[in-house]
Design a protein around this motif. Structure first.
Motif, mmCIF file in Angstrom:
data_model
loop_
_atom_site.group_PDB
_atom_site.id
_atom_site.type_symbol
_atom_site.label_atom_id
_atom_site.label_comp_id
_atom_site.label_asym_id
_atom_site.label_seq_id
_atom_site.Cartn_x
_atom_site.Cartn_y
_atom_site.Cartn_z
ATOM 1 N N TYR A 47 64.335 -15.324 -23.877
ATOM 2 C CA TYR A 47 63.174 -14.445 -23.897
ATOM 3 C C TYR A 47 63.611 -12.986 -23.856
ATOM 4 O O TYR A 47 64.578 -12.637 -23.166
ATOM 5 C CB TYR A 47 62.255 -14.756 -22.717
ATOM 6 N N ASP A 81 61.914 -8.959 -23.515
ATOM 7 C CA ASP A 81 60.761 -8.127 -23.193
ATOM 8 C C ASP A 81 61.277 -6.748 -22.817
ATOM 9 O O ASP A 81 62.288 -6.649 -22.104
ATOM 10 C CB ASP A 81 59.973 -8.731 -22.031
ATOM 11 N N SER A 135 60.632 -16.619 -19.162
ATOM 12 C CA SER A 135 59.849 -15.433 -19.484
ATOM 13 C C SER A 135 59.732 -14.495 -18.294
ATOM 14 O O SER A 135 59.416 -13.312 -18.464
ATOM 15 C CB SER A 135 58.457 -15.834 -19.975
ATOM 16 N N ALA A 169 58.892 -10.482 -27.085
ATOM 17 C CA ALA A 169 57.569 -10.038 -26.654
ATOM 18 C C ALA A 169 57.126 -8.792 -27.408
ATOM 19 O O ALA A 169 57.892 -8.162 -28.152
ATOM 20 C CB ALA A 169 57.572 -9.768 -25.150
ATOM 21 N N VAL A 227 55.691 -11.863 -31.548
ATOM 22 C CA VAL A 227 54.324 -12.311 -31.289
ATOM 23 C C VAL A 227 53.376 -11.909 -32.421
ATOM 24 O O VAL A 227 52.214 -12.317 -32.430
ATOM 25 C CB VAL A 227 53.804 -11.779 -29.939
ATOM 26 N N THR A 282 55.338 -6.847 -32.462
ATOM 27 C CA THR A 282 56.783 -6.830 -32.218
ATOM 28 C C THR A 282 57.445 -6.026 -33.325
ATOM 29 O O THR A 282 57.477 -6.451 -34.484
ATOM 30 C CB THR A 282 57.351 -8.254 -32.174
#
Length: 207
Positions: free
Chosen positions: A33, A35, A47, A70, A89, A94
């Motif tokens: 993941y 972000d 996440s 993300a 996403v 993104t």
């Protein structure tokens, strides 16, 4: 060139669009993941503890993994040297930005990769493939490739994408990419170097 290219392939296209170009159609071995609020010191396997950068997730991944990216703007210049699935996403959510200092994605020879649900923008090189240079097998879907640029002094190829491998582009817009060079080939997409290209329900325009 202002040329609008819209290809609507039906029976074959439906099959191709549903197939991820990897050695296996199995789900990814693991998910990592990413972000902007994460940290590259995390293991990135949940996440709740994501990486902050796509590059860090690629480095931590092993062949066959998937990377979930993300919402956010990621200023990165990336090389994919292992079989991976990268998923944003959405093309408006993104954003992967080359920062105007290099190519956004380089797909190495022999690699099976999938990229979907992202915008790829602001890559800048002097010769080949400012947004993407594909020398492997790449499936690009549900994405935008825009505002990438080549500033060359000689032959220049593929302002948005240069393909020398096997490339399938589905439900994607390739637009507003530029080449400034005495000899320019493929402002949007250049398919050469022995490459194979399939476009499915995609638009190439204003390059």
């Amino acid at each position: 060139s202002g040329l609008v290219l819209l290809l609507m392939l039906q029976a074959y296209s439906a099959r191709a669009a549903s197939t991820v170009l990897t050695p296996s159609t199995a789900l990814p071995a693991r998910l990592l993941y990413v972000d902007p609020a994460g940290s590259d010191t995390n293991d990135c396997l949940t996440s709740e503890l994501p990486c902050a950068t796509i590059g860090a997730a690629i480095n931590k991944a092993t062949a066959g993994d998937g990377i979930q990216i993300a919402r956010g703007i990621y200023v990165e210049n990336l090389t994919v040297g292992k079989d991976l699935e990268l998923s944003g996403v959405g093309r408006d959510e993104t954003i992967i930005d080359g920062g105007g200092i290099g190519r956004v994605f380089n797909i190495n020879p022999g690699i099976f990769a999938s990229i979907k649900g992202v915008t790829i923008r602001n890559g800048r090189v002097t010769r080949t493939g400012a947004g993407i240079f594909n020398a492997g097998t790449l499936s690009l879907g549900d994405s935008v490739v825009s505002a990438n640029r080549i500033d060359g002094i000689d032959d220049a190829y593929g302002g948005g994408i240069a393909n020398g491998g096997t490339l399938t582009v589905s439900n994607t817009m390739v637009m507003s990419n530029t080449i400034r060079s005495p000899n320019a080939f493929g402002g949007g997409i250049q398919n050469g170097f022995g490459g194979n290209l399939t476009l499915i329900t995609s638009v190439v325009q204003q390059n």
